[in-house]
Design an enzyme around this catalytic site. Structure first.
Site, PDB file in Angstrom:
ATOM      1  N   ARG A  88      10.608   9.428 -10.769  1.00  0.00           N
ATOM      2  CA  ARG A  88      11.750   9.499 -11.677  1.00  0.00           C
ATOM      3  C   ARG A  88      12.848   8.594 -11.127  1.00  0.00           C
ATOM      4  O   ARG A  88      12.749   8.068 -10.027  1.00  0.00           O
ATOM      5  CB  ARG A  88      12.244  10.936 -11.910  1.00  0.00           C
ATOM      6  CG  ARG A  88      11.966  11.962 -10.865  1.00  0.00           C
ATOM      7  CD  ARG A  88      12.752  11.792  -9.596  1.00  0.00           C
ATOM      8  NE  ARG A  88      14.177  11.615  -9.842  1.00  0.00           N
ATOM      9  CZ  ARG A  88      15.000  11.013  -9.021  1.00  0.00           C
ATOM     10  NH1 ARG A  88      14.559  10.486  -7.890  1.00  0.00           N
ATOM     11  NH2 ARG A  88      16.278  10.899  -9.299  1.00  0.00           N
ATOM     12  N   GLY A  89      13.884   8.399 -11.938  1.00  0.00           N
ATOM     13  CA  GLY A  89      14.910   7.428 -11.604  1.00  0.00           C
ATOM     14  C   GLY A  89      14.624   6.144 -12.358  1.00  0.00           C
ATOM     15  O   GLY A  89      13.509   5.609 -12.291  1.00  0.00           O
ATOM     16  N   ASP A 106      21.011   5.825 -16.111  1.00  0.00           N
ATOM     17  CA  ASP A 106      19.724   5.576 -16.746  1.00  0.00           C
ATOM     18  C   ASP A 106      19.837   4.569 -17.884  1.00  0.00           C
ATOM     19  O   ASP A 106      18.870   3.892 -18.208  1.00  0.00           O
ATOM     20  CB  ASP A 106      19.128   6.886 -17.258  1.00  0.00           C
ATOM     21  CG  ASP A 106      18.557   7.711 -16.123  1.00  0.00           C
ATOM     22  OD1 ASP A 106      17.336   7.640 -15.913  1.00  0.00           O
ATOM     23  OD2 ASP A 106      19.324   8.390 -15.423  1.00  0.00           O
ATOM     24  N   ASN A 146      23.389   9.365 -17.971  1.00  0.00           N
ATOM     25  CA  ASN A 146      22.861   9.715 -16.651  1.00  0.00           C
ATOM     26  C   ASN A 146      22.427  11.175 -16.689  1.00  0.00           C
ATOM     27  O   ASN A 146      22.552  11.857 -17.716  1.00  0.00           O
ATOM     28  CB  ASN A 146      23.909   9.456 -15.563  1.00  0.00           C
ATOM     29  CG  ASN A 146      23.312   9.489 -14.167  1.00  0.00           C
ATOM     30  OD1 ASN A 146      22.280   8.865 -13.907  1.00  0.00           O
ATOM     31  ND2 ASN A 146      23.939  10.218 -13.258  1.00  0.00           N
ATOM     32  N   LYS A 147      21.931  11.662 -15.575  1.00  0.00           N
ATOM     33  CA  LYS A 147      21.403  13.023 -15.506  1.00  0.00           C
ATOM     34  C   LYS A 147      22.399  14.041 -16.054  1.00  0.00           C
ATOM     35  O   LYS A 147      23.599  13.939 -15.837  1.00  0.00           O
ATOM     36  CB  LYS A 147      21.049  13.357 -14.056  1.00  0.00           C
ATOM     37  CG  LYS A 147      20.436  14.719 -13.841  1.00  0.00           C
ATOM     38  CD  LYS A 147      19.225  14.975 -14.740  1.00  0.00           C
ATOM     39  CE  LYS A 147      18.156  13.927 -14.603  1.00  0.00           C
ATOM     40  NZ  LYS A 147      17.060  14.128 -15.596  1.00  0.00           N
TER      41      LYS A 147
END
Length: 346
Positions: free
Chosen positions: A48-49, A237, A247-248
């Site tokens: 992930r990332g 992201d 983003n998260k």
């Protein structure tokens, strides 16, 4: 041709990924021998990332091409279109996925023999991976100038070596600051529901000797109010043309709290994360994930049967809340729309 980092290893015929679902207490590896297995690894968050997903997809494309080359009764390009679609369908928010796949697709020269095409694709995937490391180190060099010796930084989710091919974006900035001789303390949000902060970021920082303090997500505001935080750094992201950042999930809350307390809020990301086709954050697709990620913690059910669940994996932070965006090409500041356009020659 081989390639190896903490996050991934390319053997020439398979891609070996460290299983980030098991870290930090168990170090397991998942070997992907086909593009379908790579797609499953991305979707299941073995890897992930955004930058790591992009590089992983590039190697997945190579495996797909190797498979397509063995299918004598099927058109190579038709098979590769399916490979592209399968890999592209895995994680809709992270734009690096599409950036890497588009780059790989453009590398296919049909005037060449299949063996030459395969060699070109493998070289391109390795090039993408190697470039990511250089880019992250450059982001770190630029970003560390924003951190003073002795400062305390809060970060959310994981934007370190595990989220990239190596070194990291947000954690790369912290890492570069430490390497320059600065003493940095880092507060790490646990990052529910997947606990990337607690499991991955805290582990990475401790491994490189950084003073690390783990907090739950709902402690961030109080820690800021107590004057314990000097800066916030997160990854991204996808970044829209106006500077809005996906983003998260939980990043938006941290940004609002930072703004309330007068704390600079920095985003660290490669320019490949900037999607100039997206005008603003409202156009960014937000992935929703399994309800089990919220109702269960490490396989243990913590919620009552029958409860409704909403589980967006990302949120969008408006550009007005962002102090600066740190890229390999320099530090972007408001007005983001104009400065991002200049960055891309607009």
């Amino acid at each position: 041709m081989n390639f190896k980092t903490l996050t991934m290893q390319w053997t020439g015929n398979s891609l070996i990924l460290v299983d980030q679902r098991k870290l930090p207490h168990v170090v397991n590896y998942v070997e992907c021998k086909s593009y379908a297995e790579v797609a499953r690894a991305i979707k299941d968050m073995v890897v992930r990332g955004a930058p790591a997903i992009g590089a992983t997809a590039a190697f997945g494309y190579v495996l797909g091409a190797k498979e397509a080359a063995t299918l004598k009764n099927q058109n190579f390009i038709d098979v590769m279109k399916n490979v592209y679609d399968v890999l592209a369908s895995t994680r809709p928010t992270a734009v690096n996925l599409f950036w890497a796949l588009n780059r790989m697709e453009k590398c296919v020269d049909l005037s060449k023999a299949v063996d030459e095409i395969l060699e070109d694709l493998e070289k391109e995937a390795i090039k993408i991976a190697e470039e990511d490391i250089r880019i992250n180190k450059t982001i770190g060099t630029h970003g560390q100038t924003l951190l003073k010796d002795g400062c305390a930084v809060l970060t959310h989710c994981n934007a370190g070596a595990l989220a990239t091919v190596d070194y990291g974006t947000a954690l790369g900035v912290i890492r570069a600051a430490v390497e320059s001789g600065k003493k940095i303390k880092v507060y790490v949000d646990e990052t529910r529901p997947y606990l990337q902060g607690a499991r991955l970021t805290a582990w990475e920082l401790l491994e490189i000797g950084v003073e690390t303090i783990l907090i739950t997500d709902n402690m961030a505001g109080w820690v800021m109010k107590q004057g314990k935080i000097d800066a916030v750094i997160v990854g991204a992201d996808r970044i829209a043309a106006n500077g809005d950042v996906a983003n998260k999930i939980g990043t938006y809350s941290v940004a609002v709290l930072s703004n309330q307390h007068g704390i600079p809020f920095y985003v660290a990301a490669p320019t490949s994360t900037i999607d100039i086709k997206i005008k603003n954050g409202s156009e960014i697709p937000i992935e929703e994930r399994s309800h089990d990620e919220v109702t269960h913690v490490h396989g243990v059910k913590v919620a009552p049967d029958g409860v409704a669940v909403y589980n967006p994996a990302f949120d969008v932070t408006e550009h007005q809340l962002i102090t600066a965006i740190i890229t390999e090409k320099g530090i972007l500041r408001p007005p983001y729309k104009e400065n991002i356009a200049k960055l891309f020659g607009g």
